[in-house]
Design an enzyme around this catalytic site. Structure first.
Site, PDB file in Angstrom:
ATOM      1  N   ARG A 125      80.852 -45.690  -0.234  1.00  0.00           N
ATOM      2  CA  ARG A 125      80.266 -46.343   0.806  1.00  0.00           C
ATOM      3  C   ARG A 125      80.717 -45.680   1.946  1.00  0.00           C
ATOM      4  O   ARG A 125      81.438 -44.590   2.003  1.00  0.00           O
ATOM      5  CB  ARG A 125      81.003 -47.697   1.009  1.00  0.00           C
ATOM      6  CG  ARG A 125      82.319 -47.878   1.350  1.00  0.00           C
ATOM      7  CD  ARG A 125      82.846 -49.165   1.525  1.00  0.00           C
ATOM      8  NE  ARG A 125      84.060 -49.092   2.107  1.00  0.00           N
ATOM      9  CZ  ARG A 125      84.762 -50.490   2.631  1.00  0.00           C
ATOM     10  NH1 ARG A 125      84.149 -51.620   2.198  1.00  0.00           N
ATOM     11  NH2 ARG A 125      85.940 -50.133   3.243  1.00  0.00           N
ATOM     12  N   CYS A 129      77.170 -39.199   8.394  1.00  0.00           N
ATOM     13  CA  CYS A 129      77.596 -38.295   9.467  1.00  0.00           C
ATOM     14  C   CYS A 129      77.399 -39.246  10.659  1.00  0.00           C
ATOM     15  O   CYS A 129      76.494 -39.594  10.956  1.00  0.00           O
ATOM     16  CB  CYS A 129      77.056 -36.964   9.461  1.00  0.00           C
ATOM     17  SG  CYS A 129      77.282 -36.207  11.242  1.00  0.00           S
ATOM     18  N   ASN A 163      80.550 -51.954   9.537  1.00  0.00           N
ATOM     19  CA  ASN A 163      81.590 -52.675   8.704  1.00  0.00           C
ATOM     20  C   ASN A 163      83.099 -51.552   8.806  1.00  0.00           C
ATOM     21  O   ASN A 163      82.795 -50.379   8.475  1.00  0.00           O
ATOM     22  CB  ASN A 163      81.357 -53.001   7.418  1.00  0.00           C
ATOM     23  CG  ASN A 163      82.613 -53.357   6.594  1.00  0.00           C
ATOM     24  OD1 ASN A 163      82.702 -54.739   6.911  1.00  0.00           O
ATOM     25  ND2 ASN A 163      83.216 -52.825   5.844  1.00  0.00           N
ATOM     26  N   GLU A 164      83.951 -52.002   9.296  1.00  0.00           N
ATOM     27  CA  GLU A 164      85.213 -51.312   9.435  1.00  0.00           C
ATOM     28  C   GLU A 164      84.969 -49.529   9.881  1.00  0.00           C
ATOM     29  O   GLU A 164      85.309 -48.808   9.357  1.00  0.00           O
ATOM     30  CB  GLU A 164      85.899 -51.123   7.998  1.00  0.00           C
ATOM     31  CG  GLU A 164      86.301 -52.678   7.817  1.00  0.00           C
ATOM     32  CD  GLU A 164      87.207 -52.725   6.381  1.00  0.00           C
ATOM     33  OE1 GLU A 164      88.002 -53.521   6.314  1.00  0.00           O
ATOM     34  OE2 GLU A 164      86.985 -51.805   5.357  1.00  0.00           O
ATOM     35  N   CYS A 173      83.574 -35.670  10.877  1.00  0.00           N
ATOM     36  CA  CYS A 173      82.641 -34.853  10.334  1.00  0.00           C
ATOM     37  C   CYS A 173      82.647 -33.541  10.793  1.00  0.00           C
ATOM     38  O   CYS A 173      82.809 -33.460  12.150  1.00  0.00           O
ATOM     39  CB  CYS A 173      81.265 -35.647  10.286  1.00  0.00           C
ATOM     40  SG  CYS A 173      80.092 -34.721   9.376  1.00  0.00           S
ATOM     41  N   CYS A 175      80.078 -31.218   9.616  1.00  0.00           N
ATOM     42  CA  CYS A 175      79.106 -30.353   9.323  1.00  0.00           C
ATOM     43  C   CYS A 175      78.232 -29.713  10.769  1.00  0.00           C
ATOM     44  O   CYS A 175      78.734 -29.957  11.825  1.00  0.00           O
ATOM     45  CB  CYS A 175      77.967 -31.623   9.139  1.00  0.00           C
ATOM     46  SG  CYS A 175      77.246 -32.703  10.178  1.00  0.00           S
ATOM     47  N   GLU A 321      88.469 -60.737   7.888  1.00  0.00           N
ATOM     48  CA  GLU A 321      88.691 -60.475   6.619  1.00  0.00           C
ATOM     49  C   GLU A 321      90.175 -60.497   6.321  1.00  0.00           C
ATOM     50  O   GLU A 321      91.132 -60.183   7.309  1.00  0.00           O
ATOM     51  CB  GLU A 321      88.427 -58.989   6.070  1.00  0.00           C
ATOM     52  CG  GLU A 321      86.995 -58.887   5.947  1.00  0.00           C
ATOM     53  CD  GLU A 321      86.679 -57.396   5.247  1.00  0.00           C
ATOM     54  OE1 GLU A 321      87.371 -56.868   4.667  1.00  0.00           O
ATOM     55  OE2 GLU A 321      85.555 -56.814   5.524  1.00  0.00           O
ATOM     56  N   LYS A 370      86.179 -55.300  -8.156  1.00  0.00           N
ATOM     57  CA  LYS A 370      85.955 -56.560  -8.812  1.00  0.00           C
ATOM     58  C   LYS A 370      87.532 -57.326  -9.033  1.00  0.00           C
ATOM     59  O   LYS A 370      87.746 -58.532  -9.226  1.00  0.00           O
ATOM     60  CB  LYS A 370      85.761 -56.161 -10.262  1.00  0.00           C
ATOM     61  CG  LYS A 370      86.489 -55.079 -10.926  1.00  0.00           C
ATOM     62  CD  LYS A 370      85.658 -54.646 -12.191  1.00  0.00           C
ATOM     63  CE  LYS A 370      86.076 -53.349 -13.120  1.00  0.00           C
ATOM     64  NZ  LYS A 370      85.749 -52.266 -12.192  1.00  0.00           N
ATOM     65  N   PHE A 371      88.603 -56.431  -8.725  1.00  0.00           N
ATOM     66  CA  PHE A 371      90.042 -57.171  -8.958  1.00  0.00           C
ATOM     67  C   PHE A 371      90.510 -57.409  -7.520  1.00  0.00           C
ATOM     68  O   PHE A 371      91.780 -57.463  -7.533  1.00  0.00           O
ATOM     69  CB  PHE A 371      90.816 -56.186  -9.667  1.00  0.00           C
ATOM     70  CG  PHE A 371      90.711 -55.763 -11.034  1.00  0.00           C
ATOM     71  CD1 PHE A 371      90.549 -56.914 -11.800  1.00  0.00           C
ATOM     72  CD2 PHE A 371      90.226 -54.716 -11.642  1.00  0.00           C
ATOM     73  CE1 PHE A 371      90.310 -56.882 -13.297  1.00  0.00           C
ATOM     74  CE2 PHE A 371      89.785 -54.606 -12.959  1.00  0.00           C
ATOM     75  CZ  PHE A 371      89.978 -55.661 -13.943  1.00  0.00           C
TER      76      PHE A 371
END
Length: 634
Positions: A125, A129, A163-164, A173, A175, A321, A370-371
């Site tokens: 995710r 850049c 998000n975050e 970055c 580049c 969260e 998933k955990f």
């Protein structure tokens, strides 16, 4: 009936608060991972758990724009309508945190590059850049479609951008696009290359530039890289991510000016200058993930919550969260013992949170997380976690007057400055120092004594604080040093720790002897630093007006006290252990007239106070050892 709000809560938040009746409660909702049968159960269980607010669509870009310009919100309409019918407010995400696979496939120049030249590819995710105009173009176009489609939807209460930000390596970055953006940023900051050379001390190691086009981002190099360059690159990186946020915010403000805007910050870290971000959020949002295996986690969390409260000068904030149980991303992911989730949720409310949300609503069946625990575990509602979740929802709903109340202002402030944090932790110093460790060590004596502490920037108005705590202010401008000196001269009490006042805002040493800008304030001179191999720190201090309160084993001053004008400045030239630090801070705050939130609290219990719209104080008492929570009014 609209919940009353304290006058200190901005009117811009009315659209959110009018949709809540008590502190918001819920979590990240990702219905795209499930089918219709589960969706129907979700609404029933949300009602059972007392859910009033969910974040929707965080990672739904690929679902909502499966091909360039082919927008599909039909699937989302179903869930927005269903949530509205259930009376559940939505913090709708702009979906831009993680681009769909087609975007980097068509535009590989949007991918981030590490300092060693490694390209980061899709498959996780946040693979974008921050300086990429192509990414921003596609992101803002999606935001415009979303805002136009949902502007008047009854479920929409809040916009959640990205998000975050700054969570992953893409925050930095290297580049070609980022390099050009860095040069533009430097031109705007310095005007001329000669001014940059002066700021970066480039005559050292033959680094002098004759043109901005010669400058690169600080990439992998044979030895220590230029500290001025690295410090400015940290500033640039924070600013570039903020520019991404602001590009989306501009679209939202134009199309939905009535809807407040936020983004969720990661657990307190040095990646972003949050004080520079805070004015651009209508409400601060935070993700909190204390480690159940960390014995100091409860106090660390309290400090983090104080930081969030301080970003907008005491305004209530949102816990967007946390985990009801274990996370999935540490090497050892311990569960939260029974009662801990409730205690930490109330801890957030005590420190000013007006919402308590989790990641996520329902545990994923597949994927990288998933955990990670969820409000509805893999075992479904017949589990301890869901029972605890439902009980907490009912408990928060029973305190409607806490919504829109504000934390009572503290008498003590702790100064935090992100550029100083970046500069302190550069290499080639007398020893490796961690600002967060020092800040926590200075915060803990007040936390343990139930003394409220505000965390403030160097630009804050300090007038009404009796006591100011300044950990490791290594990098400081002469203007800030002058403000702190005047604060003490006017009657304030200041506590400053070692290795402070060493360099200016460009990481150039203040000449004239350490700590040059604070010598008048502290009444001392520091000859040398003497860090030990065991992590200890000592300084060779000479008194120049101050008195020695404690001495080292060699008989030299270690802790000093200096009267300046109507105030007092203390200096800690050594790293004190927790017990010694508590003893000293108890003495300092007693002299300064700083009292606990409530008198005569038992050991291990601390309290914080919120003030309701009608002026009623509400005291929230928390006991870590037993998990006990008590709410007292008046």
């Amino acid at each position: 009936m609209t919940a009353p709000r304290h006058p200190a809560v901005p009117s811009r938040l009315a659209h959110l608060y009018d949709r809540l009746r008590s502190p918001g409660y819920g979590g990240d909702y990702n219905p795209e991972q499930w089918g219709p049968d589960v969706h129907a159960e979700d609404i029933r269980l949300m009602r059972e758990a007392g859910v009033s607010l969910v974040t929707l669509g965080i990672f739904a870009w690929a679902r909502s724009e499966p091909a360039p310009g082919a927008y599909d919100f039909g699937w989302l309409d179903v869930h927005m309508d269903r949530l509205a019918d259930a009376g559940i407010a939505v913090s709708l995400a702009t979906m831009t945190a993680s681009p769909p696979p087609w975007l980097p496939a068509r535009h590989p120049e949007t991918l981030p590059v590490l300092e060693d030249g490694t390209t980061l590819y899709p498959g996780a995710r946040q693979h974008w850049c921050p300086s990429s105009p192509v990414h921003r173009e596609h992101a803002t176009r999606l935001v415009g479609e979303l805002a136009g489609h949902y502007a008047d939807h009854p479920a929409l209460a809040l916009w959640h951008i990205g998000n975050e930000f700054g969570c992953h390596p893409a925050r930095h970055c290297h580049c070609p696009v980022s390099t050009l953006a860095f040069r533009r940023w430097l031109r705007a900051r310095y005007g001329t290359v000669d001014a940059l050379n002066e700021a970066w001390s480039t005559d050292f190691w033959s680094q002098r530039y004759t043109d901005f086009d010669q400058i690169l981002t600080p990439r992998t190099a044979p030895s220590f890289r230029n500290p001025g360059q690295r410090l400015d690159y940290q500033r640039f990186s924070s600013d570039e991510l903020l520019a991404c946020y602001l590009a989306e915010r501009e679209v939202l403000d134009r199309l939905t000016p009535h809807v407040p805007v936020t983004t969720n910050f990661v657990p307190v870290a040095k990646t972003l200058d949050l004080f520079s971000w805070a004015p651009h959020l209508d409400v601060i949002s935070y993700d909190s993930y204390p480690d159940p295996h960390d014995p100091a986690a409860f106090q660390r969390t309290a400090f983090s919550f104080d930081v969030m409260r301080g970003l907008r000068a005491g305004q209530p904030w949102l816990l967007l969260e946390q985990a009801p149980g274990a996370v999935n991303w540490r090497r050892r992911n311990g569960r939260k013992p029974p009662g801990r989730m409730r205690l930490e949720s109330w801890q957030a409310v005590a420190h000013g949170a007006d919402a308590v949300l989790f990641f996520q609503w329902r545990a994923s069946r597949g994927g990288a997380e998933k955990f990670h625990s969820a409000m509805v575990p893999h075992g479904g509602p017949g589990t301890r976690i869901f029972r605890d979740v439902a009980a907490l929802g009912a408990e928060l709903a029973a305190h409607p007057d806490l919504l829109g109340s504000v934390p009572r202002r503290a008498d003590t402030a702790l100064l935090l400055d992100w550029p100083n944090w970046w500069a302190l932790e550069l290499d080639a110093h007398p020893a490796d120092l961690g600002l967060l460790d020092t800040a926590l060590a200075h915060h803990r004596p007040f936390h343990d004594a139930s003394v409220a502490t505000d965390v403030v920037p160097v630009t804050a108005d300090l007038t009404d604080y009796r006591l100011l705590v300044v950990p490791n202010l290594y990098s400081v401008s002469t203007a800030t040093a002058r403000r702190l000196t005047e604060y003490v001269r006017a009657g304030g009490t200041l506590v400053m720790s070692f290795f402070s006042g060493i360099t200016d805002e460009h990481d150039r040493v203040h000449l004239g002897g350490y700590p040059a800008p604070f010598r008048e304030l502290l009444g001392i001179e520091v000859e040398e630093f003497d860090p030990g191999p065991d992590g200890s720190w000592a300084e060779e201090i000479r008194l120049a007006g101050a008195e020695a309160v404690e001495t080292s084993g060699a008989g030299t001053p270690a802790v000093t006290r200096h009267v300046l004008g109507a105030g007092v400045a203390w200096y800690l030239g050594i790293r004190l252990g927790p017990a010694a630090m508590r003893t000293l801070m108890d003495r300092v705050r007693a002299e300064a007239g700083v009292e606990p939130v409530l008198p005569d609290l038992p050991d291990g219990t601390y309290a914080r106070t919120r003030v309701t719209a009608d002026g009623t104080p509400v005291h929230i008492l928390l006991t870590e050892r037993t998990g006990e929570v008590a709410v007292r009014r008046g």
